[in-house]
Design a protein around this motif. Sequence first.
Motif, PDB file in Angstrom:
ATOM      1  N   GLU A  52       0.867  -1.180   0.000  1.00  0.00           N
ATOM      2  CA  GLU A  52       0.000   0.000   0.000  1.00  0.00           C
ATOM      3  C   GLU A  52       0.902   1.228   0.000  1.00  0.00           C
ATOM      4  OE1 GLU A  52      -3.256   0.000  -0.127  1.00  0.00           O
ATOM      5  OE2 GLU A  52      -3.862  -1.999   0.568  1.00  0.00           O
ATOM      6  N   LEU A  53       0.402   2.330  -0.525  1.00  0.00           N
ATOM      7  CA  LEU A  53       1.132   3.591  -0.486  1.00  0.00           C
ATOM      8  C   LEU A  53       0.533   4.491   0.593  1.00  0.00           C
ATOM      9  CD1 LEU A  53       1.674   4.540  -4.249  1.00  0.00           C
ATOM     10  CD2 LEU A  53       3.415   3.851  -2.587  1.00  0.00           C
ATOM     11  N   PRO A  54       1.364   5.187   1.379  1.00  0.00           N
ATOM     12  CA  PRO A  54       0.825   6.120   2.367  1.00  0.00           C
ATOM     13  C   PRO A  54       0.315   7.388   1.684  1.00  0.00           C
ATOM     14  CG  PRO A  54       3.206   6.274   2.342  1.00  0.00           C
ATOM     15  CD  PRO A  54       2.848   5.169   1.393  1.00  0.00           C
ATOM     16  N   ASP A  55      -0.587   8.074   2.360  1.00  0.00           N
ATOM     17  CA  ASP A  55      -1.002   9.379   1.867  1.00  0.00           C
ATOM     18  C   ASP A  55       0.125  10.383   2.127  1.00  0.00           C
ATOM     19  OD1 ASP A  55      -3.423   8.235   1.229  1.00  0.00           O
ATOM     20  OD2 ASP A  55      -4.399   8.865   3.099  1.00  0.00           O
ATOM     21  N   PRO A  56       0.305  11.365   1.237  1.00  0.00           N
ATOM     22  CA  PRO A  56       1.346  12.377   1.455  1.00  0.00           C
ATOM     23  C   PRO A  56       1.105  13.107   2.786  1.00  0.00           C
ATOM     24  CG  PRO A  56       0.437  12.515  -0.770  1.00  0.00           C
ATOM     25  CD  PRO A  56      -0.442  11.586  -0.008  1.00  0.00           C
ATOM     26  N   PRO A  57       2.164  13.508   3.495  1.00  0.00           N
ATOM     27  CA  PRO A  57       3.577  13.428   3.123  1.00  0.00           C
ATOM     28  C   PRO A  57       4.295  12.269   3.808  1.00  0.00           C
ATOM     29  CG  PRO A  57       3.336  14.969   4.918  1.00  0.00           C
ATOM     30  CD  PRO A  57       1.972  14.360   4.693  1.00  0.00           C
ATOM     31  N   GLY A  58       3.604  11.201   4.151  1.00  0.00           N
ATOM     32  CA  GLY A  58       4.210  10.096   4.890  1.00  0.00           C
ATOM     33  C   GLY A  58       5.345   9.441   4.128  1.00  0.00           C
ATOM     34  N   SER A  59       6.291   8.866   4.884  1.00  0.00           N
ATOM     35  CA  SER A  59       7.443   8.224   4.238  1.00  0.00           C
ATOM     36  C   SER A  59       7.872   6.990   5.020  1.00  0.00           C
ATOM     37  CB  SER A  59       8.619   9.201   4.116  1.00  0.00           C
ATOM     38  OG  SER A  59       8.996   9.695   5.387  1.00  0.00           O
ATOM     39  N   VAL A  60       8.508   6.055   4.300  1.00  0.00           N
ATOM     40  CA  VAL A  60       9.024   4.809   4.871  1.00  0.00           C
ATOM     41  C   VAL A  60      10.511   4.742   4.565  1.00  0.00           C
ATOM     42  CG1 VAL A  60       8.906   2.282   4.842  1.00  0.00           C
ATOM     43  CG2 VAL A  60       6.827   3.636   4.516  1.00  0.00           C
ATOM     44  N   LEU A  61      11.316   4.495   5.600  1.00  0.00           N
ATOM     45  CA  LEU A  61      12.762   4.375   5.422  1.00  0.00           C
ATOM     46  C   LEU A  61      13.226   3.020   5.949  1.00  0.00           C
ATOM     47  CD1 LEU A  61      12.072   7.559   6.182  1.00  0.00           C
ATOM     48  CD2 LEU A  61      14.554   7.767   5.984  1.00  0.00           C
ATOM     49  N   ILE A  62      14.063   2.353   5.176  1.00  0.00           N
ATOM     50  CA  ILE A  62      14.696   1.111   5.616  1.00  0.00           C
ATOM     51  C   ILE A  62      16.194   1.341   5.617  1.00  0.00           C
ATOM     52  CG2 ILE A  62      15.112  -1.316   5.074  1.00  0.00           C
ATOM     53  CD1 ILE A  62      12.311  -1.491   3.952  1.00  0.00           C
ATOM     54  N   HIS A  63      16.779   1.202   6.800  1.00  0.00           N
ATOM     55  CA  HIS A  63      18.199   1.475   7.007  1.00  0.00           C
ATOM     56  C   HIS A  63      18.564   2.883   6.524  1.00  0.00           C
ATOM     57  CE1 HIS A  63      22.015   0.161   8.398  1.00  0.00           C
ATOM     58  NE2 HIS A  63      22.626   0.285   7.231  1.00  0.00           N
ATOM     59  N   GLY A  64      17.665   3.842   6.816  1.00  0.00           N
ATOM     60  CA  GLY A  64      17.920   5.233   6.487  1.00  0.00           C
ATOM     61  C   GLY A  64      17.626   5.619   5.056  1.00  0.00           C
ATOM     62  N   GLU A  65      17.257   4.668   4.207  1.00  0.00           N
ATOM     63  CA  GLU A  65      17.001   4.939   2.793  1.00  0.00           C
ATOM     64  C   GLU A  65      15.505   5.012   2.539  1.00  0.00           C
ATOM     65  OE1 GLU A  65      18.156   3.063  -1.598  1.00  0.00           O
ATOM     66  OE2 GLU A  65      18.799   2.079   0.259  1.00  0.00           O
ATOM     67  N   ASP A  66      15.065   6.080   1.889  1.00  0.00           N
ATOM     68  CA  ASP A  66      13.643   6.289   1.619  1.00  0.00           C
ATOM     69  C   ASP A  66      13.175   5.294   0.542  1.00  0.00           C
ATOM     70  OD1 ASP A  66      11.083   7.191   0.894  1.00  0.00           O
ATOM     71  OD2 ASP A  66      11.599   9.271   1.345  1.00  0.00           O
ATOM     72  N   VAL A  67      12.230   4.422   0.926  1.00  0.00           N
ATOM     73  CA  VAL A  67      11.713   3.416  -0.013  1.00  0.00           C
ATOM     74  C   VAL A  67      10.213   3.592  -0.232  1.00  0.00           C
ATOM     75  CG1 VAL A  67      13.494   1.738   0.628  1.00  0.00           C
ATOM     76  CG2 VAL A  67      11.308   1.727   1.849  1.00  0.00           C
ATOM     77  N   THR A  68       9.690   4.782   0.099  1.00  0.00           N
ATOM     78  CA  THR A  68       8.244   5.010   0.075  1.00  0.00           C
ATOM     79  C   THR A  68       7.617   4.600  -1.242  1.00  0.00           C
ATOM     80  OG1 THR A  68       8.631   6.898   1.552  1.00  0.00           O
ATOM     81  CG2 THR A  68       6.448   6.714   0.548  1.00  0.00           C
ATOM     82  N   PHE A  69       8.255   4.925  -2.347  1.00  0.00           N
ATOM     83  CA  PHE A  69       7.669   4.650  -3.666  1.00  0.00           C
ATOM     84  C   PHE A  69       8.387   3.523  -4.401  1.00  0.00           C
ATOM     85  CE2 PHE A  69       6.801   9.115  -2.643  1.00  0.00           C
ATOM     86  CZ  PHE A  69       5.411   9.070  -2.650  1.00  0.00           C
ATOM     87  N   ARG A  70       9.210   2.787  -3.684  1.00  0.00           N
ATOM     88  CA  ARG A  70       9.908   1.661  -4.285  1.00  0.00           C
ATOM     89  C   ARG A  70       8.971   0.449  -4.295  1.00  0.00           C
ATOM     90  NH1 ARG A  70      15.772   0.408  -2.019  1.00  0.00           N
ATOM     91  NH2 ARG A  70      16.005   2.549  -2.802  1.00  0.00           N
ATOM     92  N   PRO A  71       8.855  -0.283  -5.395  1.00  0.00           N
ATOM     93  CA  PRO A  71       7.957  -1.437  -5.432  1.00  0.00           C
ATOM     94  C   PRO A  71       8.400  -2.524  -4.463  1.00  0.00           C
ATOM     95  CG  PRO A  71       9.300  -1.342  -7.414  1.00  0.00           C
ATOM     96  CD  PRO A  71       9.537  -0.062  -6.682  1.00  0.00           C
ATOM     97  N   PRO A  72       7.470  -3.390  -4.040  1.00  0.00           N
ATOM     98  CA  PRO A  72       7.791  -4.419  -3.039  1.00  0.00           C
ATOM     99  C   PRO A  72       8.991  -5.276  -3.409  1.00  0.00           C
ATOM    100  CG  PRO A  72       5.424  -4.352  -3.431  1.00  0.00           C
ATOM    101  CD  PRO A  72       6.044  -3.436  -4.431  1.00  0.00           C
TER     102      PRO A  72
END
Length: 353
Positions: A52-72
């Motif tokens: 799922e994608l979050p509503d703006p301006p939410g973000s997801v980081l894995i090990h400090g790297e922004d992966v919000t719009f990266r596919p699974p």
Amino acid sequence: MSIEVRSIRKRFGTFQALKGVSLTVPEGELVALLGPSGSGKTTLLRIIAGLELPDPPGSVLIHGEDVTFRPPGRRRVGFVFQHYALFRHMTVFENVAFGLRVRPRATRPSEAKIRERVMELLRLVQLEGYEQRRPAELSGGQRQRVALARALAIDPQVLLLDEPFGALDAKVRQRLRRWLRRLHDEIHVTGLFVTHDQEEALEVADRIVLMNEGRVEQVGTPDQVYHHPANMFVMDFLGQVNLFRGRVEAGRLMVGPWPLAPQPADLNGHRKARLFVRPHEVEVRRQANGSPGLPARVVRIHSAGPQVRLDLALETGDLLRAELPHEAFHQAALGLGDPVSVTFRNLRVFAEP
């Protein structure tokens, strides 16, 4: 690898599933998302996984790297579903190998490496000798372990589990959660799992995230959230608890006409209070021992189990449950209908909303 979510909001039509959730899962920890149905746990997990994608301006980081719009498929996240989601026409071996076989040719391991990795994982999840069976030939617990091995095959940066043992019976669930804790201690992959089972969260997790209505209510170790709840929701939701009401009068906490304790500092400016006490913290005596107590009557006795459970009717009309060791119960010689005096070892008091 650490996981961080920042200001995550998610709306489905008119329903606001998540309301600005921020959370950090440190590297190597196994963290439980715990809360009632509809609290947003699975939605948050699916956003971290990229389903799922979050509503703006939410973000997801894995090990400090922004992966919000990266596919699974490009997040290196292992996901274990509640209902296994195994390929029924494939053997155990092929199910576990699937994630390795579908990699792009440039990064796909050789057949020998795939076989080595799959057999290593089957040993890890204690399913050696089952590689040629199909899912229909396995028990529920074995299928869930295959699903976990499949998730681990791709060497995920993080492991996400959505109620991994929810479809299993109680005995199997108990065995598998102890096994999962031992497995995590061995592989140290950062893990986040959703559960409705409080006992499971308290036993397995390094930390617990309590969620309610799309928000985080408290984050802490199992000991912290159980013994030091941040608010009424956490106190009421986690574990068995008695709830009754009181009031402040002339600097005293009162229940009905009986003074119970000096006014707690947290109730300054408040006249009404909610009182919480766990059953094992309720003391029951035939006669008052000088401590402030409440008169009650025994209305039911449950003696099967490690402790005797008593249902008590206060003269205010409230019902309480107490838990006593069998030895203490027999020494008190309590019977149905007996009048008793009730005191509390650890009473939590919150201002009435």
